[in-house]
Design an enzyme around this catalytic site. Structure first.
Site, short mmCIF file in Angstrom:
data_model
loop_
_atom_site.label_atom_id
_atom_site.label_comp_id
_atom_site.label_asym_id
_atom_site.label_seq_id
_atom_site.Cartn_x
_atom_site.Cartn_y
_atom_site.Cartn_z
N CYS A 133 -43.48 15.58 1.28
CA CYS A 133 -43.67 16.61 0.25
C CYS A 133 -43.73 18.01 0.86
O CYS A 133 -43.78 19.00 0.12
CB CYS A 133 -44.97 16.40 -0.52
SG CYS A 133 -45.13 14.82 -1.31
N HIS A 191 -39.86 8.87 -11.11
CA HIS A 191 -40.53 9.09 -9.84
C HIS A 191 -42.01 9.46 -10.00
O HIS A 191 -42.88 8.72 -9.55
CB HIS A 191 -39.74 10.18 -9.09
CG HIS A 191 -40.22 10.49 -7.71
ND1 HIS A 191 -39.42 11.05 -6.75
CD2 HIS A 191 -41.43 10.35 -7.14
CE1 HIS A 191 -40.10 11.22 -5.63
NE2 HIS A 191 -41.33 10.81 -5.85
N GLU A 198 -56.84 18.13 -27.65
CA GLU A 198 -57.95 18.97 -27.18
C GLU A 198 -57.86 19.22 -25.67
O GLU A 198 -58.18 20.30 -25.18
CB GLU A 198 -59.28 18.27 -27.52
CG GLU A 198 -60.54 18.90 -26.97
CD GLU A 198 -60.90 20.21 -27.64
OE1 GLU A 198 -60.28 20.56 -28.66
OE2 GLU A 198 -61.80 20.90 -27.12
N HIS A 204 -49.02 15.39 -5.42
CA HIS A 204 -47.83 14.65 -5.84
C HIS A 204 -48.27 13.27 -6.31
O HIS A 204 -48.92 12.54 -5.56
CB HIS A 204 -46.85 14.55 -4.68
CG HIS A 204 -45.64 13.73 -5.00
ND1 HIS A 204 -44.98 13.83 -6.20
CD2 HIS A 204 -44.97 12.79 -4.29
CE1 HIS A 204 -43.96 13.00 -6.21
NE2 HIS A 204 -43.93 12.35 -5.07
N HIS A 220 -47.45 9.46 -8.18
CA HIS A 220 -46.48 8.42 -8.52
C HIS A 220 -46.98 7.59 -9.71
O HIS A 220 -46.68 6.41 -9.81
CB HIS A 220 -46.24 7.49 -7.32
CG HIS A 220 -45.27 8.03 -6.31
ND1 HIS A 220 -44.72 7.26 -5.32
CD2 HIS A 220 -44.75 9.27 -6.15
CE1 HIS A 220 -43.90 8.01 -4.59
NE2 HIS A 220 -43.91 9.23 -5.06
ZN LIG Z 1 -42.77 10.82 -4.32
#
Ligand SMILES: [Zn+2]
Length: 223
Positions: free
Chosen positions: A89, A184, A132, A107, A109
């Site tokens: 990442c 993803h 809300e 990140h 998944h």
């Molecule tokens: Zn990923």
């Protein structure tokens, strides 16, 4: 381990502890399972603590974090633990930090993120409304229709940069603190680690609620 509280300013000692405790929590919620997902947060001198790649995220320790530059992703400091590689990442986190002034990015998944991206049905965004919990995203009220960009997946994580850059550069997405990646997961960020944590929790709720409502309405429509 000492408990870290939002009232205490984060330091280069406490930030990696907080990041590893968040990974443990998110793994328990199946948001970073199977070694997937990642996290970064700020060092005191403006670089980023970055989790390693290809490791079980619930087992990442404070001494396993790299320090990288958000400008070009180069490794400023190796972790104390040997044999680790920085998260895939890296380039995407750097992009979000530069484009959005974010200081912490996660990140995910999570299945809910994948299913929420499916609802966009090929379009470049998903609209979320009537909840809300929208108030948990900076700048929003529960009456807002919130636009979350959706980008196509790529064979390798760093290749997502072009799609992410386009989505972040689109002024219609200016209010979003998340980008969904089809098939993803999602990238979600905040001004600091605490805001990133709040946004991660709130966006996962919004994704789950939107997917569940859509499923209920489809079922009702079939009757
Ligand atoms: Zn990923």
């Amino acid at each position: 381990m000492t408990l870290i509280h939002p009232d205490q300013p984060l330091t280069d000692a406490s930030t990696p502890e907080l990041l590893s405790s968040l990974l443990r929590d998110w793994h328990a919620r199946a948001w970073v399972s199977g070694t997937g997902g990642g996290i970064c947060g700020p060092t005191e001198d403006g670089n980023l603590f970055l989790a390693p790649t290809g490791v079980h995220k619930e087992l990442v320790r404070p001494e396993d974090f790299f320090v990288v530059s958000p400008l070009d992703g180069h490794v400023v400091r190796q972790p104390a633990t040997s044999g680790l590689r920085p998260s895939e990442c890296n380039t995407i986190f750097g992009l979000i930090v530069r484009e959005r002034g974010a200081r912490s990015v996660a990140h995910s998944h999570a299945l809910a993120a994948v299913l929420a991206a499916d609802l966009a049905d090929g379009a470049d965004h998903l609209e979320i409304a009537g909840l809300e919990m929208l108030k948990g995203i900076r700048g929003l009220t529960n009456l807002d229709v919130h636009r979350v960009p959706v980008v196509d997946n790529t064979p390798r994580e760093p290749e997502l940069v072009a799609g992410l850059a386009r989505a972040l550069g689109d002024p219609r997405n200016a209010g979003a603190f998340a980008v969904l990646v089809r098939d993803h997961g999602a990238y979600i960020w905040g001004d600091d680690v605490w805001e990133a944590k709040r946004h991660v929790e709130v966006y996962h709720f919004l994704f789950e609620a939107t997917v569940a409502r859509h499923a209920r309405r489809s079922k009702e429509g079939q009757r």
